[in-house]
Design an enzyme around this catalytic site. Sequence first.
Site, PDB file in Angstrom:
ATOM      1  N   ASP A   1       0.730  -1.193   0.083  1.00  0.00           N
ATOM      2  CA  ASP A   1      -0.029  -0.046  -0.042  1.00  0.00           C
ATOM      3  C   ASP A   1       0.748   1.031   0.096  1.00  0.00           C
ATOM      4  OD1 ASP A   1       0.893  -0.570   2.523  1.00  0.00           O
ATOM      5  OD2 ASP A   1      -1.030  -1.272   3.324  1.00  0.00           O
TER       6      ASP A   1
ATOM      7  N   ASP B   1      -7.622  -2.379  14.179  1.00  0.00           N
ATOM      8  CA  ASP B   1      -8.910  -3.078  13.846  1.00  0.00           C
ATOM      9  C   ASP B   1      -9.240  -4.110  13.076  1.00  0.00           C
ATOM     10  OD1 ASP B   1      -8.073  -1.996  11.343  1.00  0.00           O
ATOM     11  OD2 ASP B   1      -9.546  -0.506  10.946  1.00  0.00           O
TER      12      ASP B   1
ATOM     13  N   HIS C   1      -7.333  -4.598  10.168  1.00  0.00           N
ATOM     14  CA  HIS C   1      -7.190  -4.605   8.850  1.00  0.00           C
ATOM     15  C   HIS C   1      -5.988  -5.404   8.230  1.00  0.00           C
ATOM     16  CE1 HIS C   1      -4.747  -0.883   9.672  1.00  0.00           C
ATOM     17  NE2 HIS C   1      -4.028  -1.586   9.313  1.00  0.00           N
TER      18      HIS C   1
ATOM     19  N   GLU D   1      -9.700  -2.082   5.226  1.00  0.00           N
ATOM     20  CA  GLU D   1     -10.243  -1.664   6.515  1.00  0.00           C
ATOM     21  C   GLU D   1     -11.543  -2.555   6.862  1.00  0.00           C
ATOM     22  OE1 GLU D   1      -8.915  -0.228   8.478  1.00  0.00           O
ATOM     23  OE2 GLU D   1      -8.385   1.653   8.208  1.00  0.00           O
TER      24      GLU D   1
HETATM   25  C1  F6R Z   1       1.197  -1.459   6.098  1.00  0.00           C
HETATM   26  C2  F6R Z   1       0.447  -2.300   6.029  1.00  0.00           C
HETATM   27  C3  F6R Z   1      -0.771  -2.135   7.360  1.00  0.00           C
HETATM   28  C4  F6R Z   1       0.063  -2.366   8.506  1.00  0.00           C
HETATM   29  C5  F6R Z   1      -0.917  -2.212   9.831  1.00  0.00           C
HETATM   30  C6  F6R Z   1      -0.171  -2.584  11.179  1.00  0.00           C
HETATM   31  O1  F6R Z   1       1.716  -1.687   4.701  1.00  0.00           O
HETATM   32  O2  F6R Z   1      -0.015  -3.111   5.173  1.00  0.00           O
HETATM   33  O3  F6R Z   1      -1.627  -3.275   7.466  1.00  0.00           O
HETATM   34  O4  F6R Z   1       0.675  -3.585   8.383  1.00  0.00           O
HETATM   35  O5  F6R Z   1      -1.462  -0.918   9.899  1.00  0.00           O
HETATM   36  O6  F6R Z   1       0.777  -1.468  11.213  1.00  0.00           O
HETATM   37  P1  F6R Z   1       1.949  -1.303  12.371  1.00  0.00           P
HETATM   38  O7  F6R Z   1       2.916  -2.400  12.057  1.00  0.00           O
HETATM   39  O8  F6R Z   1       2.482   0.071  12.389  1.00  0.00           O
HETATM   40  O9  F6R Z   1       1.113  -1.669  13.598  1.00  0.00           O
END
Ligand code: F6R
Length: 261
Positions: free
Chosen positions: A67, A136, A138, A143
Amino acid sequence: MEVIILPTAEEASEVAARLVARQIREKPDSTLGLATGGTPCKLYQLLVRMHQAEGLDFSRVSTFNLDEYIGLDPSHPASYHRVMEVDFFSQVNIARERSHIPDGMAKDVRAHCASYERAIKDAGGIDLQVLGLGSDGHLGFNEPGSSLASHTRIKTLTERTRSDNERFFTDGHEVPHHVITMGLGNIMESRMCLLLAFGIGKAQAVAASVEGPVTASVPGSLLQFHPRAKVLLDAESASLLIRSDYYQWVYKNKPIWQTHL
Ligand code: F6R
């Protein structure tokens, strides 16, 4: 789904790094799906160390990041282009023309998403997908409520995710509302998934993903349908799992033919 619980994030990241390294050694032209955020930082450090100390060779590897924020220039410190460059790409011998990240500045987002999908197909699909988990639930920036069949497209972040990610935006720049993200369909099409989740803030999302019902309300739960998904946890993120003792016993007592690390 194989659930691997280790005492610390460091130890779980070491297992993840060994799995990624094994993938690259067995198939030097592997295609990796990569995540950003805080969770995989240690994994990238360990892979850099393996490259420097053991000659782990990325020269034929292709990568696709999950992403990117829409509207962030690749030079912005919080853009995933910049983060990947600083934390990983600049420190290993990966070919830039084979390192792909969605373009958050694309003029025609729909056409860009279609070309990202074509590039994944042209690279032979994703062999190993690294994933973090949102608080959450995701995956990528899919999401809750995302289509379980989705592919690369624009998504809108929840306020919870925007507030979770504020810590990466130190220059007063607001966390963007919109992102381009690979879809849950892309994740399910990858040949192997490594989901990493660390810390108490992920415990509920981990429990819902691993032991809850499969539902679009918890995108992480879709991995229960993936034929080859490993979930790497530390003690805190695993603390709400009902079958935690069982997972730990299974991991410690693997028959020798099944141990691959
Ligand atoms: C980012 C991504 C998101 C993160 C998730 C957890 O490329 O794909 O799904 O893996 O938001 O973020 P952290 O690791 O910062 O807790």
